[in-house]
Every structure is written in structure tokens, then in C-alpha cells.
Design an enzyme around this catalytic site. Structure first.
Site, PDB file in Angstrom:
ATOM      1  N   GLU A   1     -10.231  48.897 -54.546  1.00  0.00           N
ATOM      2  CA  GLU A   1      -9.113  48.925 -55.475  1.00  0.00           C
ATOM      3  C   GLU A   1      -8.556  50.335 -55.631  1.00  0.00           C
ATOM      4  OE1 GLU A   1     -10.030  46.823 -59.049  1.00  0.00           O
ATOM      5  OE2 GLU A   1     -10.300  44.924 -57.976  1.00  0.00           O
TER       6      GLU A   1
ATOM      7  N   TRP B   1      -6.307  50.555 -52.822  1.00  0.00           N
ATOM      8  CA  TRP B   1      -5.059  49.812 -53.032  1.00  0.00           C
ATOM      9  C   TRP B   1      -3.960  50.753 -53.542  1.00  0.00           C
ATOM     10  CZ3 TRP B   1      -3.240  45.074 -51.848  1.00  0.00           C
ATOM     11  CH2 TRP B   1      -2.114  44.607 -52.525  1.00  0.00           C
TER      12      TRP B   1
ATOM     13  N   TRP C   1      16.752  31.873 -59.165  1.00  0.00           N
ATOM     14  CA  TRP C   1      15.923  32.102 -60.329  1.00  0.00           C
ATOM     15  C   TRP C   1      16.600  31.532 -61.569  1.00  0.00           C
ATOM     16  CZ3 TRP C   1      11.253  33.721 -59.071  1.00  0.00           C
ATOM     17  CH2 TRP C   1      11.079  34.548 -57.967  1.00  0.00           C
TER      18      TRP C   1
ATOM     19  N   ASN D   1      -7.025  42.976 -65.712  1.00  0.00           N
ATOM     20  CA  ASN D   1      -6.514  42.758 -64.362  1.00  0.00           C
ATOM     21  C   ASN D   1      -6.396  41.283 -63.990  1.00  0.00           C
ATOM     22  OD1 ASN D   1      -5.781  43.732 -61.617  1.00  0.00           O
ATOM     23  ND2 ASN D   1      -7.661  42.654 -61.079  1.00  0.00           N
TER      24      ASN D   1
ATOM     25  N   TRP E   1      10.812  37.959 -60.638  1.00  0.00           N
ATOM     26  CA  TRP E   1       9.674  38.863 -60.790  1.00  0.00           C
ATOM     27  C   TRP E   1      10.093  40.232 -61.325  1.00  0.00           C
ATOM     28  CZ3 TRP E   1       9.835  43.372 -57.940  1.00  0.00           C
ATOM     29  CH2 TRP E   1      10.668  43.386 -56.813  1.00  0.00           C
TER      30      TRP E   1
ATOM     31  N   TRP F   1       3.494  42.934 -58.373  1.00  0.00           N
ATOM     32  CA  TRP F   1       4.392  41.842 -58.751  1.00  0.00           C
ATOM     33  C   TRP F   1       4.862  41.059 -57.524  1.00  0.00           C
ATOM     34  CZ3 TRP F   1       5.708  39.169 -62.911  1.00  0.00           C
ATOM     35  CH2 TRP F   1       5.322  39.666 -64.158  1.00  0.00           C
TER      36      TRP F   1
END
Length: 451
Positions: A262, A265, A293, A328, A346, A369
Site C-alpha cells: 500500500e 500504491w 450519470w 479504508n 465519480w 475513485w
């Protein structure tokens, strides 16, 4: 005495393992400066929650510099203009800074030219060095991790300097209080006292996490437990470096390995931002440009306020508002709910997180996202729709829900994940904004139209 050297702080508010500081100390008297630039980032100037944290982080950094015989100069305005002005005021010809990857900082770095000396220190490795065979940034995390792993462990952290030489005279500085970074009318940050900013607090947080990190692989998914590191604000503001965290964790257990992935990441998302600077605003997969959307202010506000009728979603959104942070596992649940249950773009969620999170990072926020939404270059499939009710039960979120949704305090464990279905929903708690099956069918129908 040699000419002074400017040390430009941004999201690297620390003295330990600070390569730009080490270089500046070796070159002459140091003028540390932080510039609050709300112009260059445009719509991505730091949000309200980050401003609250920044106030305390700068206070802490100022105290740390004072302990070393130095001080922090504060300026507000266009960073390039302010730095050029400081050069003229002080006679400094060199600016030392840690490299950043947000598009506006890269533009500023280019504008400053040869007098700017950039150093790598906010990531595990130099982002430009982790590339594909064709020399581009990786767009798939698993491949990125494989390539990064070949360069791990990272270098050992640099030590704190013993002293920092001061210039003969100091340039003028703003007063931090005049920046009004903290809210007053009303003060919505009273719940933010769960955070302590600063380098010392970051070191304590790493030490605390290291004692439980072996269980991280499992406990990170349990919202009711203290199983996460809670290091994200410290890492975002650079109060501790990721390579410092890596080395302090020491061992090789599964929990530590998972956490290090992570940390990696963060490097990956910086690479995505480097390759695709418009990623925070544009779908990573062009076909999603044709997705229709929904535009529902009422539904968006219900999500923002934690009034959806889904306890795990509402607990997460209320935790976000109250503390400036969200667990998380729950981040994924609430993001999936907005995009797929409510079929809301989003980018609406990304912007809300940007304003509400103390750890909001441009690359992380955008990539996360788009991963949940299925629109990203490396992402979940859109058709994978998280079921918030079963997620809540699976990860034993009862205690978490009671903490942040007090209307459900007296609902028993076997009903708290879905009190409406159990027939014990309190009148003060809203009904579901939409049924799970109905939402799933609507989302699949919408995405099916663009295939």
C-alpha cells in the site's frame, strides 16, 4: 559567509530524511520557506480539511526548525513569484526542494529553471525510474509492484541535521494565524482532535503501528477495530517519508508485506499522474465518456450527509465529516455506493473527498475513485457492485456503526446492518434511498448501453 540557500517546503514537512534540507545545510545558511499557493492549483487548491491539518503541521515544523537554530518563513501567493522575490530579497541563487508530481508543481518547477535543485524523497523510489519496457509509466499496479520490488528495500533514511545555519538577516514572513486555515463560524473541526500533526506525532504513529502490523492483513478490513496504520495524513504532508516507514516496520510477515504494497500504491498513483496529468478530471477509459450519470442533488446530499438508509455507508460518511478521515474498507463501500447504487459521477465523490479528507492526495484520490468506478486504466469492473449490507456484516461493523450513527445505538447486532429489513428501524433513521437489487439493475442497464 556563503550566500544563503532557500529550502522550499511543500508536502514534505519534516527534518529527518529530508534530502532537500541535507543538501541545503551542506551549501550554506538556510532559509526555509512554505508558500500557500491557492492560484496555481486552480480547482485543486487544498480543501478545507487539509487546511486545518496544515495549520498544525506548519506550527510543528516551525518549532522543529527553531530547535535547530532556524525558522520558517511563510509567504502566500503564486509560488514562483514568491520564490523569485525571495531570491532578490536574500541574495540566494539556489533553491532546494523535493520533487512533486502534481501538474501545477511540475509547471512551477519548470518555471524556476536552473536555480532549482530537485531531490527525490517523497516516495519509495524515483518515479521516473519505474517504467515499462517502452519507457512509459505503468498503468497496471501488479506490474508496477513487480518492477518496484526489484529496487527494494529503499535507501536508508537520512538523519536529522545537528544544526541549521541561519542567514545574517531574515526576510519578512506572514503570521500563520492570518492565513485563517482553521474554521471558526462554525467550527466544524471539533472532531479532528483525533489527529496530532507533526514529525514527532508521525514517528509515534509508526511506532504504535509497528507493534500491531503483523495483523494488518486481516485487521485493516475491520472498521470497528484499530487495525489500520492511520499514517495517511502524515505521509500526505510528508511528516515522515515512506522509506522511513518501510525500514521502521522491520519484519517480513504477511501484514507488513501487505502494508508495504500500500505504500507502493502511492508511488504507482504518482506515476499515473505523471503519465496522465488530467486523470483527476477525465475517465481513464474513454468509453465511459458515454455513460449517462444521474444528476440528483437530493441523492448526492443524502450520501454526503450520511442519510442513505444504509448504516455502513452512513457511518463512513459521518466519520469523514466528523474526523476528516474514513476507514479504508469503508472508503471503497461508500465510493461504490455513490457511483453504482446512486449512479452519480465519480468526480462528485472525488471532489467531496478532496474537501473533507485531511489526507487527500491528488493521485491517490483520483486513482482510487476510478478504480472503484471501473473507469480507470487499472480498475475494478463496473459490473462489480459492492453489496454494502453484506459487507457490513462480513466485516463486523456493528461497533463502528454505533459510534457514528447514534440513532442505531440500541439496535441489536443481528439487525444493525439492515434495521429496515429486520423491522426495527428507529423513526429517526431514514429509510433506504434505493433498494440494493433495484440499484444494481439500474447500474448494469446504464453501463450496458455503452458496450
Amino acid at each position: 559567509m556563503s550566500d544563503p540557500v532557500i529550502l522550499w517546503f511543500r508536502q514534505d514537512l519534516r527534518l529527518r530524511d529530508q534530502p532537500a534540507l541535507t543538501a541545503a545545510v551542506g551549501a550554506g545558511p538556510v532559509i526555509p520557506v512554505y508558500i500557500l499557493d491557492d492560484d496555481a492549483p486552480g480547482d485543486w487548491r487544498i480543501g478545507a480539511a487539509q487546511r486545518w491539518y496544515l495549520h498544525h503541521a506548519l506550527n510543528s515544523l516551525s518549532a522543529s526548525l527553531a530547535d535547530k537554530g532556524s525558522r520558517l518563513i511563510l509567504r502566500r501567493g503564486d509560488a514562483v513569484d514568491q520564490l523569485k522575490a525571495l531570491r532578490k530579497e536574500t541574495g540566494a541563487t539556489v533553491i532546494n526542494a523535493i520533487r512533486h508530481y502534481e501538474p501545477w508543481w511540475r509547471t512551477a518547477e519548470d518555471a524556476l529553471g536552473d536555480g532549482l535543485c530537485l531531490h527525490d524523497g517523497n516516495y519509495l523510489a524515483r518515479i521516473e525510474d519505474i517504467t515499462t519496457g517502452s519507457g512509459t509509466q505503468y498503468k497496471v499496479y501488479s506490474s508496477f509492484w513487480k518492477a518496484l520490488s526489484q529496487q527494494m528495500p529503499p535507501e536508508e533514511p537520512l538523519p536529522l541535521p545537528h544544526m541549521i545555519d541561519a542567514p545574517d538577516t531574515w526576510p519578512a514572513s506572514d503570521d500563520l494565524a492570518d492565513w485563517s486555515l482553521r474554521p471558526t463560524s462554525p467550527d466544524w473541526a471539533t472532531g479532528f482532535d483525533v489527529w496530532e500533526a507533526g514529525e514527532h506525532a508521525a514517528a509515534l504513529a509508526v511506532d504504535r503501528f509497528a507493534r500491531v502490523a503483523d495483523a494488518y492483513d486481516n485487521d485493516r478490513n475491520l472498521p470497528s477495530e484499530e487495525g489500520t496504520s492511520r499514517l495517511s495524513p502524515h505521509l500526505h504532508f510528508g511528516e515522515i517519508s515512506p522509506r522511513d516507514v518501510w525500514h521502521q516496520l522491520g519484519g517480513r510477515g504477511q501484514g507488513i508485506t501487505t502494508y508495504r504494497k500500500e505504500l507502493a500504491w502511492r508511488d504507482f498513483t504518482a506515476g499515473v499522474l505523471l503519465e496522465l496529468p488530467d486523470y483527476p478530471d477525465a475517465n481513464g477509459r474513454d468509453r465511459f465518456n458515454d455513460l449517462t450519470w444521474r444528476r440528483s442533488t437530493n441523492d448526492l446530499e443524502a450520501w454526503q450527509q450520511g442519510r442513505t438508509g444504509y448504516p455502513i455507508v452512513d457511518a463512513g460518511m459521518r466519520q469523514l465529516w466528523r474526523t476528516g478521515w474514513i476507514h479504508n474498507r469503508v472508503r471503497m463501500i461508500v465510493a461504490s455506493f455513490l457511483v453504482k447504487h446512486l449512479l452519480i459521477d465519480w468526480r462528485e465523490g472525488e471532489r467531496w473527498f478532496w474537501d473533507c479528507l485531511v489526507d487527500a492526495d491528488l493521485g491517490n484520490n483520483a486513482v482510487n475513485w476510478q478504480w472503484v468506478s471501473g473507469t480507470g486504466v487499472d480498475s475494478n469492473m463496473f459490473s462489480r457492485i459492492m453489496a454494502p449490507l453484506s459487507q457490513s456484516e462480513k466485516f463486523d461493523a456493528a461497533g463502528y456503526i454505533r459510534e457514528f450513527v447514534p440513532e442505531l445505538t440500541d439496535v441489536p447486532d443481528d439487525a444493525i446492518h439492515d434495521p429496515e429489513a429486520a423491522g426495527c428501524k428507529p423513526d429517526a433513521y431514514p429509510a433506504k434511498i434505493i433498494g440494493h437489487r433495484e440499484a444494481r439493475e439500474r447500474a448494469l442497464e446504464a453501463v450496458g448501453k455503452i458496450r
